[in-house]
Write a protein that holds these residues in place. Structure first.
Motif, PDB file in Angstrom:
ATOM      1  N   ASN A 279     -73.097  -9.151   7.764  1.00  0.00           N
ATOM      2  CA  ASN A 279     -74.040  -8.036   7.622  1.00  0.00           C
ATOM      3  C   ASN A 279     -74.221  -7.369   8.975  1.00  0.00           C
ATOM      4  OD1 ASN A 279     -75.627  -9.825   9.016  1.00  0.00           O
ATOM      5  ND2 ASN A 279     -77.012 -10.277   7.323  1.00  0.00           N
ATOM      6  N   THR A 280     -75.151  -6.455   9.045  1.00  0.00           N
ATOM      7  CA  THR A 280     -75.361  -5.713  10.293  1.00  0.00           C
ATOM      8  C   THR A 280     -75.720  -6.638  11.436  1.00  0.00           C
ATOM      9  OG1 THR A 280     -76.109  -3.806   8.991  1.00  0.00           O
ATOM     10  CG2 THR A 280     -76.646  -3.823  11.345  1.00  0.00           C
ATOM     11  N   GLU A 281     -76.558  -7.639  11.157  1.00  0.00           N
ATOM     12  CA  GLU A 281     -76.963  -8.589  12.192  1.00  0.00           C
ATOM     13  C   GLU A 281     -75.751  -9.351  12.729  1.00  0.00           C
ATOM     14  OE1 GLU A 281     -80.106 -12.317  12.822  1.00  0.00           O
ATOM     15  OE2 GLU A 281     -79.563 -11.646  10.803  1.00  0.00           O
ATOM     16  N   ALA A 282     -74.903  -9.852  11.834  1.00  0.00           N
ATOM     17  CA  ALA A 282     -73.730 -10.609  12.258  1.00  0.00           C
ATOM     18  C   ALA A 282     -72.779  -9.743  13.076  1.00  0.00           C
ATOM     19  CB  ALA A 282     -73.016 -11.186  11.036  1.00  0.00           C
ATOM     20  N   GLN A 327     -61.606 -19.129  20.114  1.00  0.00           N
ATOM     21  CA  GLN A 327     -62.869 -18.608  20.618  1.00  0.00           C
ATOM     22  C   GLN A 327     -63.360 -17.449  19.755  1.00  0.00           C
ATOM     23  OE1 GLN A 327     -64.811 -19.875  23.279  1.00  0.00           O
ATOM     24  NE2 GLN A 327     -66.229 -18.526  22.210  1.00  0.00           N
ATOM     25  N   GLN A 328     -62.456 -16.582  19.337  1.00  0.00           N
ATOM     26  CA  GLN A 328     -62.850 -15.475  18.462  1.00  0.00           C
ATOM     27  C   GLN A 328     -63.363 -15.991  17.126  1.00  0.00           C
ATOM     28  OE1 GLN A 328     -59.014 -13.463  18.508  1.00  0.00           O
ATOM     29  NE2 GLN A 328     -59.844 -11.808  19.774  1.00  0.00           N
ATOM     30  N   ARG A 329     -62.682 -17.006  16.588  1.00  0.00           N
ATOM     31  CA  ARG A 329     -63.142 -17.588  15.313  1.00  0.00           C
ATOM     32  C   ARG A 329     -64.527 -18.202  15.466  1.00  0.00           C
ATOM     33  NH1 ARG A 329     -60.432 -19.014  10.689  1.00  0.00           N
ATOM     34  NH2 ARG A 329     -58.487 -18.381  11.716  1.00  0.00           N
ATOM     35  N   LYS A 330     -64.752 -18.867  16.581  1.00  0.00           N
ATOM     36  CA  LYS A 330     -66.070 -19.469  16.825  1.00  0.00           C
ATOM     37  C   LYS A 330     -67.152 -18.397  16.891  1.00  0.00           C
ATOM     38  CE  LYS A 330     -68.596 -22.418  20.073  1.00  0.00           C
ATOM     39  NZ  LYS A 330     -69.767 -21.536  20.105  1.00  0.00           N
ATOM     40  N   ALA A 335     -71.850 -16.217  14.413  1.00  0.00           N
ATOM     41  CA  ALA A 335     -72.645 -15.028  14.097  1.00  0.00           C
ATOM     42  C   ALA A 335     -72.960 -14.942  12.610  1.00  0.00           C
ATOM     43  CB  ALA A 335     -71.900 -13.775  14.556  1.00  0.00           C
ATOM     44  N   THR A 336     -71.975 -15.189  11.761  1.00  0.00           N
ATOM     45  CA  THR A 336     -72.211 -15.079  10.319  1.00  0.00           C
ATOM     46  C   THR A 336     -73.075 -16.234   9.802  1.00  0.00           C
ATOM     47  OG1 THR A 336     -70.061 -16.172   9.973  1.00  0.00           O
ATOM     48  CG2 THR A 336     -70.119 -13.764   9.854  1.00  0.00           C
ATOM     49  N   ALA A 337     -72.971 -17.406  10.441  1.00  0.00           N
ATOM     50  CA  ALA A 337     -73.837 -18.525  10.043  1.00  0.00           C
ATOM     51  C   ALA A 337     -75.284 -18.269  10.441  1.00  0.00           C
ATOM     52  CB  ALA A 337     -73.337 -19.822  10.669  1.00  0.00           C
ATOM     53  N   VAL A 338     -75.493 -17.730  11.643  1.00  0.00           N
ATOM     54  CA  VAL A 338     -76.849 -17.396  12.088  1.00  0.00           C
ATOM     55  C   VAL A 338     -77.461 -16.337  11.177  1.00  0.00           C
ATOM     56  CG1 VAL A 338     -78.161 -16.273  13.929  1.00  0.00           C
ATOM     57  CG2 VAL A 338     -76.515 -18.067  14.490  1.00  0.00           C
ATOM     58  N   ALA A 339     -76.677 -15.318  10.837  1.00  0.00           N
ATOM     59  CA  ALA A 339     -77.185 -14.264   9.951  1.00  0.00           C
ATOM     60  C   ALA A 339     -77.556 -14.835   8.584  1.00  0.00           C
ATOM     61  CB  ALA A 339     -76.135 -13.167   9.806  1.00  0.00           C
TER      62      ALA A 339
END
Length: 549
Positions: A279-282, A327-330, A335-339
């Protein structure tokens, strides 16, 4: 010598600046020399070990060595408190009464009875209570069935509820080692093997695991902010980590193999299945992390605002963002898990963490409050060798803790005017330039954390330090020192569960022994800790600033 020069006595500004630079250079050289000497000795010891010899022996001097560097700020922060001894006799429950008579042969003929003088003596009885149960047995020829009486509630297996409860309390509450628990039980006549003691402490604890889960959910729901810390631990000889989550009403322990951001979210959701959302946050998080514009555009093509499990998220990354580096995958998964965590409506979401500045704690919650005690510890670690620099450090540390005392006073009587004044004073204090390079760099780093260090000005109910979580970590370290570590994942789970119950019972003023015995015996007369937490939360103001905003 150069280090003995008084900079205030040098009138010329250029000369004074030159001396400052030379003093900082001398400080750096001495620090490098100390590090090099330690490294050289370590390498010498390693070379000797590889040759089959021994390293440098540790020979204690005749005179006591100087004490190690004290990193504690307790002396600076502590304020004297008035102490008075309380009366405890009135709080002691009486189990039995006994009249003690005077020997009649000692009394003169005119002695008159004047009543009794009461003396309360506390004692305990620790002995076996072995029971031979005669279970009635009936047989019905018509039904071809045998009817056998059941044992009383709480009795199953070879050991009764009293012994099971004591073993759990000794091991987890008193933090005795497993061999010592077995030794103590045998010393009073219990016939029990080491394996049986281990099984009592670890096996068949599903009911207690469920109580821990309910307790943790109630604790998270009791306040929008939580303390969080971690410490190292070992499971079957393998390195791992123990996370401690707590607030004034509970403390919970979680043993994990890693301590990255996804693991922190696992802990805060009590290991609910991982969820991800684009989403926008991620997208904002990954862009701030440094993900390239091309990859950000590719990520934006993933179906948005759809909660996904980990397998589906990984599959979508392979489809839309092929060739991702680790690193990019992390960055994307974090970000998507936090969102997804922020969007969770099924489990209590922590809105603010009180913790240290470890990178895995950032972004997880909407707001972050850093520990002032942890920040002050950085200044304690500075080791200036030049007296002038030592004086500069001591003077600044005093100002640091005086400002901390003002923040403590603000928590008791917060006002917008005082918050504005303290914010301005923070900028003044941490804009200080002393000329001691290491100290100035440390001050600049503290100033960069202004928003998180001054979170108390927005939420006065949160503490200024992370001591409760660090004390919880210390309890785990003591347990680790005594018992080394569990050998199985089942054992690690038992450690987490019973240390959680013990610490929470203490915070709620509940006897850990009576609570465990109540559950083991099957009585269930005491309320669950999970039920006590919301009751006690009503008497506290753990989320006052959120409720009024």
């Amino acid at each position: 010598m150069l280090e003995d020069l008084d900079l205030h006595s040098i009138a010329d500004e250029q000369a004074r600046e030159l001396v400052r630079r030379l003093l900082n250079l001398l400080e750096d050289v001495r620090a490098d020399l100390r590090a090099a000497q330690a490294e050289i000795q370590r390498l010498r010891n390693e070379i000797n070990r590889l040759k089959g010899e021994q390293g440098q022996p540790t020979i204690k001097p005749n005179t006591p060595p100087p004490p190690p560097k004290d990193l504690s700020s307790e002396r600076e922060r502590r304020t004297p408190k008035v102490w008075s001894k309380g009366r405890k006799t009135d709080r002691i429950p009486i189990d039995r009464e006994q009249v003690v008579q005077v020997d009649p042969g000692c009394l003169p003929p005119d002695a008159q009875f004047k009543g009794y003088e009461d003396v309360v003596v506390q004692d305990i009885v620790f002995r076996t209570d072995n029971v031979l149960f005669h279970k009635e047995k009936f047989y019905s020829p018509s039904q071809h069935q045998t009817y056998l009486a059941s044992l009383p509630q709480g009795y199953n297996g070879q050991f009764g509820p009293g012994l099971k409860s004591l073993a759990l309390v000794f091991y987890y509450g008193a933090q005795m080692s497993e061999p010592k628990v077995a030794e103590l039980l045998r010393s009073v006549g219990v016939q029990i093997s080491d394996g049986q003691v281990s099984n009592l402490l670890i096996k068949d604890q599903a009911a207690f695991h469920a109580e821990k889960a309910a307790l943790y959910q109630a604790g998270l729901a009791s306040s929008p902010w939580q303390h969080l810390d971690d410490t190292s631990t070992r499971v079957n000889g393998q390195n791992g980590y123990c996370h401690i989550v707590c607030n004034p009403l509970y403390t919970a322990y979680f043993t994990t193999t890693t301590k990255d951001r996804l693991t922190v979210i696992d802990v805060l959701t009590n290991y609910q299945p991982r969820r991800f959302v684009v989403n926008t946050e991620a997208l904002g998080y990954v862009e701030a992390s440094g993900l390239s514009a091309v990859r950000c555009r590719q990520l934006a093509q993933v179906p948005g605002d759809v909660i996904m499990d980990e397998a589906r998220m990984q599959a979508l990354l392979e489809t839309h963002l092929p060739g991702l580096g680790p690193q990019q995958r992390k960055w994307i998964l974090d970000a998507t898990a936090v969102a997804a965590y922020h969007a969770d409506v099924e489990f209590p979401v922590v809105r603010l963490l009180v913790c240290d500045d470890a990178p895995q704690f950032t972004l997880v919650t909407e707001e972050l409050a850093l520990c002032w005690v942890h920040e002050g510890r950085h200044y304690k670690k500075l080791l200036p060798s030049i007296p002038y620099h030592q004086a500069l450090l001591e003077a600044f540390v005093q100002r640091f803790w005086l400002y901390y005392a003002q923040l403590l006073a603000y928590r008791k009587q917060p006002t917008p005017k005082e918050a504005t004044r303290l914010a301005g004073e923070f900028e003044t204090l941490f804009a200080t330039v002393t000329g001691y390079q290491a100290l100035d760099e440390r001050i600049a780093k503290t100033r960069a954390k202004q928003r998180c260090l001054l979170m108390v000005l927005v939420h006065p109910e949160i503490p200024l330090h992370n001591n409760p979580a660090e004390l919880g970590a210390r309890a785990r370290v003591r347990k680790r020192d005594v018992s080394f570590g569990p050998r199985t994942r089942e054992g690690a789970t038992a450690w987490d569960t019973f240390m959680t119950l013990a610490a929470t019972a203490t915070k709620l003023g509940v006897s850990f022994y009576h609570y465990i015995h109540d559950r083991v015996s099957g009585a269930y007369q005491m309320p669950a800790l999970a039920a006590l937490i919301p009751e006690r939360a009503q008497d506290l103001t753990l989320g006052a600033s959120w409720n009024t905003s």
